[in-house]
Design a protein around this motif. Structure first.
Motif, mmCIF file in Angstrom:
data_model
loop_
_atom_site.group_PDB
_atom_site.id
_atom_site.type_symbol
_atom_site.label_atom_id
_atom_site.label_comp_id
_atom_site.label_asym_id
_atom_site.label_seq_id
_atom_site.Cartn_x
_atom_site.Cartn_y
_atom_site.Cartn_z
ATOM 1 N N UNK A 229 33.028 27.448 2.608
ATOM 2 C CA UNK A 229 33.839 28.309 3.485
ATOM 3 C C UNK A 229 33.446 28.215 4.962
ATOM 4 N N UNK A 230 32.146 28.133 5.239
ATOM 5 C CA UNK A 230 31.711 28.006 6.631
ATOM 6 C C UNK A 230 32.121 26.657 7.210
ATOM 7 N N UNK A 231 32.050 25.586 6.409
ATOM 8 C CA UNK A 231 32.482 24.260 6.869
ATOM 9 C C UNK A 231 33.951 24.300 7.281
ATOM 10 N N UNK A 232 34.777 24.911 6.461
ATOM 11 C CA UNK A 232 36.201 25.016 6.780
ATOM 12 C C UNK A 232 36.408 25.904 8.008
ATOM 13 N N UNK A 233 35.692 27.015 8.083
ATOM 14 C CA UNK A 233 35.811 27.908 9.247
ATOM 15 C C UNK A 233 35.393 27.190 10.523
ATOM 16 N N UNK A 234 34.359 26.352 10.437
ATOM 17 C CA UNK A 234 33.908 25.613 11.618
ATOM 18 C C UNK A 234 34.985 24.651 12.104
ATOM 19 N N UNK B 282 30.185 24.469 15.562
ATOM 20 C CA UNK B 282 29.241 23.870 14.625
ATOM 21 C C UNK B 282 29.193 24.689 13.340
ATOM 22 N N UNK B 283 29.101 24.039 12.191
ATOM 23 C CA UNK B 283 28.858 24.779 10.957
ATOM 24 C C UNK B 283 27.420 25.302 10.897
ATOM 25 N N UNK B 284 27.137 26.152 9.922
ATOM 26 C CA UNK B 284 25.783 26.685 9.742
ATOM 27 C C UNK B 284 24.769 25.548 9.656
ATOM 28 N N UNK B 285 25.074 24.533 8.864
ATOM 29 C CA UNK B 285 24.277 23.299 8.855
ATOM 30 C C UNK B 285 25.028 22.314 9.738
ATOM 31 N N UNK B 286 24.553 22.167 10.964
ATOM 32 C CA UNK B 286 25.278 21.372 11.959
ATOM 33 C C UNK B 286 24.958 19.886 11.822
ATOM 34 N N UNK B 287 25.719 19.073 12.552
ATOM 35 C CA UNK B 287 25.420 17.641 12.586
ATOM 36 C C UNK B 287 24.001 17.402 13.077
ATOM 37 N N UNK B 288 23.581 18.141 14.082
ATOM 38 C CA UNK B 288 22.209 18.010 14.590
ATOM 39 C C UNK B 288 21.196 18.281 13.475
ATOM 40 N N UNK B 289 21.434 19.330 12.696
ATOM 41 C CA UNK B 289 20.532 19.650 11.587
ATOM 42 C C UNK B 289 20.487 18.510 10.566
ATOM 43 N N UNK B 290 21.649 18.003 10.213
ATOM 44 C CA UNK B 290 21.731 16.935 9.214
ATOM 45 C C UNK B 290 20.977 15.701 9.685
ATOM 46 N N UNK B 291 21.186 15.329 10.946
ATOM 47 C CA UNK B 291 20.516 14.156 11.489
ATOM 48 C C UNK B 291 19.009 14.377 11.607
ATOM 49 N N UNK B 292 18.597 15.558 12.083
ATOM 50 C CA UNK B 292 17.180 15.768 12.338
ATOM 51 C C UNK B 292 16.360 15.862 11.054
ATOM 52 N N UNK B 293 16.878 16.540 10.019
ATOM 53 C CA UNK B 293 16.106 16.614 8.775
ATOM 54 C C UNK B 293 16.027 15.233 8.132
ATOM 55 N N UNK B 294 17.068 14.413 8.321
ATOM 56 C CA UNK B 294 17.002 13.044 7.811
ATOM 57 C C UNK B 294 15.963 12.241 8.585
ATOM 58 N N UNK B 295 15.879 12.463 9.897
ATOM 59 C CA UNK B 295 14.841 11.828 10.705
ATOM 60 C C UNK B 295 13.446 12.143 10.166
ATOM 61 N N UNK B 296 13.232 13.409 9.808
ATOM 62 C CA UNK B 296 11.921 13.821 9.286
ATOM 63 C C UNK B 296 11.621 13.110 7.974
ATOM 64 N N UNK B 297 12.609 13.063 7.092
ATOM 65 C CA UNK B 297 12.402 12.416 5.797
ATOM 66 C C UNK B 297 12.143 10.919 5.945
#
Length: 335
Positions: A290-295, A301-316
């Motif tokens: 629902x938040x993705x659609x609302x965004x 930005x959604x609750x889990x933003x593109x920045x979040x997705x990229x940065x946690x992948x960077x850490x991994x």
């Protein structure tokens, strides 16, 4: 007035079926196409969910289906290519973790998303747990004092997923990318800081006699901006109930998660221990949709933003680089 429809496609119909159900619970969302490489799965889910537009190839769906957004729920090694193709088609993307399995693929997705100017989110669902949301609020309000150490472990008895399932058949699989990423994202979200350095070790002990080629257990030590330290272990083998271990230690208050009531500590005496019974996990797979659609509708930005997705992948990715090189690795910082 009725909302203009948002038309969504779903690629991969394992967990993807949960996405279909989730989208249909959101006002003004239509699932207009589904895709799976398994013809039997495609027919089974299509019949059960009554979706007439079915595709064996995601490229065909992206070309022919009338779509505004897509959920990518396919095998991990397909996520990057499918995300790039979706952005090039002008679509918003919700992707199951991990987004990518190597840095060149991550870079490709980042460029495609930037060029497309479309929203990206990932199903890092622990952010929706009421217990973890409450803990985050307490940290941000200063109730923990100076947070100086955290533990976030993915402890789950799902060894069969890498010894028997599709994960074990991929050319590369990392348990942290598939499991521990949830807790790494959760810790950086709660702390409100970025990870600057990772040191990691991994072992292939439980699966040493299996065909699975990669480590089955991985431990990462994380250093944050403020010198906050954290540890994250991923193990698919323990004989116990699943739990998302989250322990936070601050100068005023500490928290230790549990199945059932968690515990808060304000000191080292018995009377300093109290139960913390905010519901956990209390989440469903589709809770972020629902938040993705609302965004998309609200152009935010959604609750889990593109920045979040990229940065946690960077850490991994930095953690796996540490495993391979045997040294501490600086985590690239996104601007």
């Amino acid at each position: 007035m009725p909302l203009p429809p948002i038309k969504v496609g779903v690629i991969g119909l394992g967990v993807g079926e949960r996405h279909i159900v989730g989208y249909r619970q959101i006002e003004g969302v239509e699932v207009t196409g589904i895709c799976d490489i398994d013809p039997a799965k495609l027919q089974e889910v299509g019949d059960r969910q009554d979706v007439p537009a079915r595709y064996a190839d995601y490229r065909t769906m992206l070309d022919r289906a009338d779509l505004d957004a897509v959920s990518i729920c396919s095998y991990d090694d397909a996520h990057a290519d499918q995300a790039v193709a979706a952005f090039e088609a002008g679509l918003h993307v919700m992707v199951e973790k991990p987004l990518a399995l190597n840095r060149p693929d991550l870079d490709r997705v980042m460029r495609a998303q930037t060029d497309a100017k479309r929203r990206l989110s990932s199903n890092l669902i622990l952010r929706q747990s009421p217990r973890f949301q409450k803990v985050r609020d307490m940290v941000r309000n200063g109730e923990f004092g100076d947070l100086h150490y955290m533990e976030g472990d993915y402890i789950h008895q799902i060894l069969w997923k890498i010894t028997e399932g599709w994960r074990g058949k991929m050319d590369f699989y990392c348990v942290t990318y598939g499991g521990g990423i949830h807790l790494i994202d959760l810790m950086r979200w709660i702390a409100g800081e970025e990870v600057t350095e990772v040191t990691a070790m991994a072992a292939k002990k439980v699966t040493r006699d299996s065909a699975f080629k990669y480590p089955d257990t991985m431990v990462s030590l994380l250093r944050f901006d403020s010198d906050l330290l954290a540890k994250s272990t991923t193990s698919f083998a323990p004989q116990r109930r699943q739990i998302h271990t989250l322990n936070l230690y601050g100068t005023k208050l500490s928290f230790e998660n549990a199945n059932g009531p968690a515990r808060l500590y304000s000191g080292d005496r018995p009377e300093d221990e109290t139960a913390f019974d905010t519901p956990y996990p209390a989440i469903e797979k589709g809770d972020l949709l629902p938040d993705f659609i609302a965004a998309i509708r609200e152009d935010r930005d959604p609750v889990v933003s593109a920045h979040d997705v990229f940065q946690v992948m960077n850490i991994c990715l930095a953690a796996w680089e540490s495993v391979e090189t045997g040294r501490a690795v600086a985590v690239p910082r996104l601007i």
